[in-house]
Design a protein around this motif. Structure first.
Motif, PDB file in Angstrom:
ATOM      1  N   UNK B  15       0.803  -1.220   0.000  1.00 53.22           N
ATOM      2  CA  UNK B  15       0.000   0.000   0.000  1.00 53.22           C
ATOM      3  C   UNK B  15       0.839   1.274   0.000  1.00 53.22           C
ATOM      4  N   UNK B  16       2.150   1.127   0.157  1.00 53.47           N
ATOM      5  CA  UNK B  16       3.014   2.308   0.153  1.00 53.47           C
ATOM      6  C   UNK B  16       3.390   2.716  -1.271  1.00 53.47           C
ATOM      7  N   UNK B  17       4.164   3.804  -1.367  1.00 48.45           N
ATOM      8  CA  UNK B  17       4.576   4.348  -2.653  1.00 48.45           C
ATOM      9  C   UNK B  17       6.031   4.020  -2.944  1.00 48.45           C
ATOM     10  N   UNK B  18       6.275   3.574  -4.167  1.00 47.06           N
ATOM     11  CA  UNK B  18       7.628   3.286  -4.630  1.00 47.06           C
ATOM     12  C   UNK B  18       8.183   4.515  -5.350  1.00 47.06           C
ATOM     13  N   UNK B  19       9.405   4.877  -5.005  1.00 47.29           N
ATOM     14  CA  UNK B  19      10.090   5.959  -5.712  1.00 47.29           C
ATOM     15  C   UNK B  19      11.432   5.445  -6.218  1.00 47.29           C
ATOM     16  N   UNK B  20      11.608   5.487  -7.520  1.00 46.19           N
ATOM     17  CA  UNK B  20      12.862   5.049  -8.145  1.00 46.19           C
ATOM     18  C   UNK B  20      13.461   6.193  -8.942  1.00 46.19           C
ATOM     19  N   UNK B  21      14.779   6.196  -9.015  1.00 45.94           N
ATOM     20  CA  UNK B  21      15.508   7.202  -9.783  1.00 45.94           C
ATOM     21  C   UNK B  21      16.373   6.513 -10.821  1.00 45.94           C
ATOM     22  N   UNK B  22      16.357   7.034 -12.035  1.00 45.74           N
ATOM     23  CA  UNK B  22      17.265   6.599 -13.087  1.00 45.74           C
ATOM     24  C   UNK B  22      18.214   7.759 -13.365  1.00 45.74           C
ATOM     25  N   UNK B  23      19.476   7.574 -13.051  1.00 51.17           N
ATOM     26  CA  UNK B  23      20.475   8.606 -13.290  1.00 51.17           C
ATOM     27  C   UNK B  23      21.245   8.244 -14.548  1.00 51.17           C
ATOM     28  N   UNK B  24      21.267   9.162 -15.498  1.00 56.96           N
ATOM     29  CA  UNK B  24      21.907   8.885 -16.782  1.00 56.96           C
ATOM     30  C   UNK B  24      23.166   9.725 -16.926  1.00 56.96           C
ATOM     31  N   UNK B  25      24.084   9.218 -17.734  1.00 59.13           N
ATOM     32  CA  UNK B  25      25.285   9.965 -18.088  1.00 59.13           C
ATOM     33  C   UNK B  25      25.616   9.672 -19.541  1.00 59.13           C
ATOM     34  N   UNK B  26      26.287  10.631 -20.178  1.00 63.86           N
ATOM     35  CA  UNK B  26      26.656  10.437 -21.568  1.00 63.86           C
ATOM     36  C   UNK B  26      25.527  10.684 -22.543  1.00 63.86           C
ATOM     37  N   UNK B  27      24.393  11.215 -22.076  1.00 63.27           N
ATOM     38  CA  UNK B  27      23.285  11.512 -22.972  1.00 63.27           C
ATOM     39  C   UNK B  27      22.466  12.653 -22.381  1.00 63.27           C
TER      40      UNK B  27
END
Lengths: 107, 117
Positions: B15-27
């Protein structure tokens, strides 16, 4: 969303065999389909885009064809390095869809 | 060179919230599309959603009501938020770059998210 029906779910082949996987879309996807190879514990790797265009580094024993709703992916002369799970992916829509996958195993 | 890396909590309560981060480099996020794909353990790939280079988003219709994707161009990050998590959301979550056509050519290593109390 467009549904992609992929078959068979699994396939058993001997080295040197030719194998074929099919994907049927729930509507015309205008050849906007790619095929991906995934090995255990790894991210997928695209092998074909736009129905039949080999992605750089893909061996020529891989091929794809199709139109409208029906598409196929083949590997001629299966090699041990080809043992993996394969997925189709349609990108005709703004909402993309994967097929269910086909696990290729050695007989 | 182009790299993508997912980060986020490994365990989330139901029931909780998922928080994900995608960190990019070179673009650049303004000229590349970043997709999210997930894979439940032992199961197939599921397309989750996309942040298009122009800043708009599209989602898997089955997840749309629970999902948001945003970005911070200056930090080269794309964020995924999914609320009302259930055990069926347990999966490896990948972010991947799409530069043109249907080519998803660079992938992150994936982050395993387990939904459990």
């Amino acid at each position: 969303d467009i549904q992609m029906t992929q078959s068979p779910p699994s396939l058993s082949a001997s080295l040197g065999d030719k194998v074929t996987i099919t994907c049927q879309a729930s509507q015309n996807i205008n050849t906007y389909i790619g095929w991906y190879q995934q090995k255990p514990g790894k991210a997928p790797r695209q092998v074909i885009r736009y129905t039949s265009t080999l992605v750089s580094g893909t061996p020529s024993r891989f091929s794809g064809s199709g139109s409208g709703r029906d598409y196929s992916f083949s590997i001629s002369n299966v090699e041990s390095e080809d043992i993996a799970t394969y997925y189709c992916l349609q990108y005709n829509d703004l909402s993309w869809t994967f097929g269910g996958g086909t696990k290729l195993e050695l007989k | 060179q182009v790299q993508l890396k997912e980060s986020g909590p490994g365990l989330v309560q139901p029931s909780q919230t998922l928080s994900l981060t995608c960190t990019v480099s070179g673009l650049s996020l303004t000229s590349n599309n970043v997709h999210w794909v997930r894979q439940p353990p032992g199961k197939g790939l599921e397309w989750v959603g996309v942040m298009w280079s122009g800043g708009t988003t599209d989602f898997n219709s089955a997840l749309k009501s629970r999902l948001s994707i945003s970005r911070d161009i200056s930090e080269s990050q794309v964020f995924l938020k999914m609320n009302s998590l259930q055990t069926e959301d347990t999966a490896i979550y990948f972010c991947t770059r799409n530069s043109y056509g249907g080519l998803l050519d660079y992938w992150g290593q994936g982050v395993m998210v387990t939904v459990s109390s």
